[in-house]
Design a protein around this motif. Structure first.
Motif, mmCIF file in Angstrom:
data_model
loop_
_atom_site.group_PDB
_atom_site.id
_atom_site.type_symbol
_atom_site.label_atom_id
_atom_site.label_comp_id
_atom_site.label_asym_id
_atom_site.label_seq_id
_atom_site.Cartn_x
_atom_site.Cartn_y
_atom_site.Cartn_z
ATOM 1 N N THR A 1 0.725 -1.302 0.002
ATOM 2 C CA THR A 1 -0.062 -0.137 0.206
ATOM 3 C C THR A 1 1.022 1.389 -0.097
ATOM 4 O O THR A 1 1.848 1.539 0.758
ATOM 5 C CB THR A 1 -0.880 -0.068 1.322
ATOM 6 N N GLN A 2 0.308 2.268 -0.749
ATOM 7 C CA GLN A 2 1.179 3.605 -1.098
ATOM 8 C C GLN A 2 0.460 4.456 -0.297
ATOM 9 O O GLN A 2 -0.565 4.745 -0.150
ATOM 10 C CB GLN A 2 1.537 3.767 -2.343
ATOM 11 N N GLN B 1 -0.886 11.094 -1.167
ATOM 12 C CA GLN B 1 -0.171 12.619 -0.866
ATOM 13 C C GLN B 1 -1.479 13.506 -1.092
ATOM 14 O O GLN B 1 -2.029 13.640 -2.163
ATOM 15 C CB GLN B 1 0.711 12.735 -1.974
ATOM 16 N N ARG C 1 10.489 14.103 -6.403
ATOM 17 C CA ARG C 1 9.898 12.895 -6.660
ATOM 18 C C ARG C 1 10.435 12.260 -8.406
ATOM 19 O O ARG C 1 10.637 11.187 -8.601
ATOM 20 C CB ARG C 1 8.562 12.757 -6.347
ATOM 21 N N ALA D 1 3.243 10.941 -9.581
ATOM 22 C CA ALA D 1 2.173 10.006 -9.138
ATOM 23 C C ALA D 1 1.646 9.088 -10.096
ATOM 24 O O ALA D 1 1.915 9.699 -11.219
ATOM 25 C CB ALA D 1 1.181 10.918 -8.341
ATOM 26 N N ASP D 2 0.937 8.354 -9.938
ATOM 27 C CA ASP D 2 0.277 7.459 -11.132
ATOM 28 C C ASP D 2 -1.147 8.155 -11.326
ATOM 29 O O ASP D 2 -1.401 8.138 -12.597
ATOM 30 C CB ASP D 2 0.063 5.951 -10.764
ATOM 31 N N ALA E 1 -4.459 3.274 -3.629
ATOM 32 C CA ALA E 1 -3.216 3.458 -2.783
ATOM 33 C C ALA E 1 -2.975 1.892 -2.360
ATOM 34 O O ALA E 1 -1.916 1.317 -2.432
ATOM 35 C CB ALA E 1 -3.204 4.021 -1.721
ATOM 36 N N GLY F 1 -1.253 -0.409 -4.612
ATOM 37 C CA GLY F 1 0.145 0.008 -4.918
ATOM 38 C C GLY F 1 0.161 1.173 -5.738
ATOM 39 O O GLY F 1 1.531 1.318 -6.100
ATOM 40 N N ARG G 1 0.397 5.072 -7.000
ATOM 41 C CA ARG G 1 0.690 6.304 -6.223
ATOM 42 C C ARG G 1 -0.112 7.254 -6.561
ATOM 43 O O ARG G 1 -0.385 7.675 -7.596
ATOM 44 C CB ARG G 1 2.353 6.802 -6.620
ATOM 45 N N ARG H 1 -1.366 0.299 -14.983
ATOM 46 C CA ARG H 1 0.074 0.423 -14.150
ATOM 47 C C ARG H 1 1.315 -0.242 -14.692
ATOM 48 O O ARG H 1 1.087 -1.473 -14.969
ATOM 49 C CB ARG H 1 -0.269 0.360 -12.839
#
Length: 570
Positions: free
Chosen positions: A3-4, A7, A54, A477-478, A501, A504, A506, A570
């Protein structure tokens, strides 16, 4: 998949701007500042804010993974370096004003490292004593320093920057070629993974030294490098590395009339001379006076071409090349400003472009005021001390490989690889004990990637009129989840962010209160995450809008279907 953390933009230090910075000259400069990725600290020095850090870290990760994959070992050398190794190599003086120099309280001289060939050589000399210890490839990702006279274009050309530099050490030229090939292939994988459109071009080594050299260039309007490529074959090169193929059918001097001096008042330039005589500029010979380590030297090129001072400097390095000034003509009656010709120059060295071939005839200065000479034949009326390819390359010039007309384009240098050979090993006496029990001189390669520059190059190549648009591997981020409304929209956005999240991905969640949906969506497009998920007007139905940032394609989907699509992407 672990788990991410989500943000939240309500907690993110990323203040976006609606207006371009006043000093911004390039697209990447404007957008990286406006989107809250970087902020200027001082001229050529930048602070990387959380979103920017990042992206920078993602670029570093990709570089690190591919370097590790070829067997290179990561180290970290100091940025504060002693003067002495750079004096031994000669680069303490060769780098000139580009070096940041400082002195400690005891009077010892230091510099902030622009590149680390000298120090890596000393490390290997200390650690490796036998051929059994080689080959070895070492690399670091570190901050470098160069005192640019005019830092500009944001992080594209700064005084402080992030760079990956690696070095190979082999006991044979064949081993060096293998290490070079490994790095070349790794660089291709790195730039492909980064999503950078790039070209590999022949280059010159400059202050780095060595022989074989290639640049990796990212075509972009903001690029400071000009490169050529051939539409008919695979030839590509930096303009400073383009070699002219001379015409082997040049005439001999015997076919030309005798030299003749002619009055040409008020014609100190090629343009005025050509107009006065009614001849094309290509029939005239331009003679540029320069100083090479202080010695006045003449450089001859056809009148319709310009001297490439960068090329000339590369050819003559480490000598310092500079243009003459009016003061240099004082007490030099043999040098008549605007009317210099190669005939009768006496002891002034004469360098010529290969186009000024033996047997070619020219109109040129007669070394007298208001006077030129015609039928001045190379090899009959004057001699060339040294031929160097020094003209500025122009579109349509013949390809050195196949003869077709070359094309010119702008690009950003993102990588450079060199076969250094034994320059630094000779300077520092880097030997190992060979198979026969005798000392063997080590041969080296040097390989650089501009990590922070790659971020700017990506911004230049992928941004559009709405903002940044990062490739997935480097994006901060994704998914950018936007709550475009009040309670219901925020609840759905929170649920979507948590689910993503946990899978997995972001996630950047725009949960900021008091902002209109329009402002949030504008910021989402400016920030440039690959996918934007909007919880908007149909939140009560658990329907969201999914937008692909690069293509702009939008689609309304049930939340579960949108989440599944993002997981698959992803």
């Amino acid at each position: 998949m672990a788990t991410q953390p989500v943000q939240r933009m309500s907690r993110l230090m990323a203040r976006t701007l609606r207006e371009d910075p006043a000093d911004a000259e390039t697209l990447s400069h404007r957008l990286l500042v406006r989107a809250g990725y970087v902020r200027r600290s001082s001229a050529g020095v930048w602070t990387w804010l959380p979103l920017g850090k990042r992206v920078l870290d993602n670029v570093s990760r990709i570089v690190r993974e591919e370097m590790d994959a070829i067997g290179a070992q990561e180290v970290l050398l100091p940025a504060l370096l002693p003067k002495e190794p750079y004096e031994v190599s000669g680069r303490w003086s060769e780098y000139g004003d580009l070096l940041f120099r400082l002195r400690d309280r005891k009077g010892a001289d230091y510099l902030l490292g622009p590149t680390h060939e000298e120090i890596f050589t000393l490390v290997v000399k200390d650690q490796c004593t036998s051929y059994k210890d080689l080959p070895v490839m070492l690399y670091q990702i570190q901050t470098k320093y160069r005192d640019e006279a005019r830092p500009r274009s944001g992080v594209l050309r700064g005084r402080e920057f992030q760079m990956k530099d690696s070095y190979s050490f082999d006991v044979s030229d064949e081993g060096l070629a293998e290490s070079y090939a490994l790095h070349r292939a790794a660089y291709q994988r790195i730039f492909t993974r980064l999503g950078l459109d790039h070209r590999i071009v022949s280059a010159v080594s400059g202050a780095m030294g060595g022989s074989a050299s290639e640049e990796f260039l990212a075509p972009a309007a903001a690029g400071e490098d000009t490169f050529v490529d051939c539409p008919a074959c695979d030839y590509a090169a930096n303009t400073e590395a383009v070699a002219f193929v001379p015409d082997t059918a040049a005439e001999t001097g015997a076919a030309h009339p005798p030299l003749e001096e002619i009055p040409t008042p008020d014609t100190p330039t090629i343009e005025t001379l050509a107009a006065h005589l009614g001849v094309p500029a290509s029939a005239t010979l331009k003679n540029l006076l320069v100083k090479v380590d202080g010695e006045i030297t003449a450089v001859g090129v056809p009148g319709d071409r310009e001297v490439d001072l960068g090329k000339l400097g590369e050819h003559l390095a480490p000598a310092v090349v500079e243009l003459v000034t009016a003061e240099d003509f004082v007490d030099r009656p043999d040098l008549v400003r605007g009317y210099v010709g190669p005939q009768g120059l006496g002891k002034v060295p004469y360098i010529a472009d290969p186009r000024v071939a033996p047997g070619t005839s020219w109109v040129t200065g007669a070394n007298k005021p208001d006077t030129h000479a015609r039928n001045v034949v190379c090899g009959r009326d004057f001699e060339v001390d040294r031929y160097l390819d020094v003209v500025v390359v122009e579109p349509g010039d013949p390809c050195p490989q196949c003869g077709a007309g070359l094309r010119l384009d702008r690009a950003i240098e993102i990588g450079h690889i060199f076969q250094l050979g034994r320059k630094y090993a000779d300077a520092f006496g880097l030997d190992v004990l060979g198979r026969e029990g005798k000392p063997v001189r080590v041969t080296m390669g040097s390989y650089g990637i501009g990590v922070s520059r790659a971020v700017a190059a990506l911004a230049e190549q992928t941004a559009d009129g709405r903002g940044l648009s990062w490739p997935a591997e480097v994006a901060p981020a994704d998914v950018h989840v936007v709550a475009a409304g009040k309670a219901a929209q925020l609840a759905l956005a929170e649920s979507a962010a948590s689910a993503l999240a946990e899978s997995g991905l972001r996630v950047l969640l725009d949960d900021r209160a008091g902002l209109s949906p329009g402002v949030k969506l504008t910021d989402a497009e400016l920030i440039g995450v690959p996918w934007i998920l909007v919880a908007g007007r149909r939140s009560a139905e658990s329907v969201v809008e999914l937008q692909h940032r690069a293509t702009g394609a939008r689609e309304e989907l049930p939340l579960d279907e949108a989440l599944n699509r993002l997981r698959e992407a992803r």
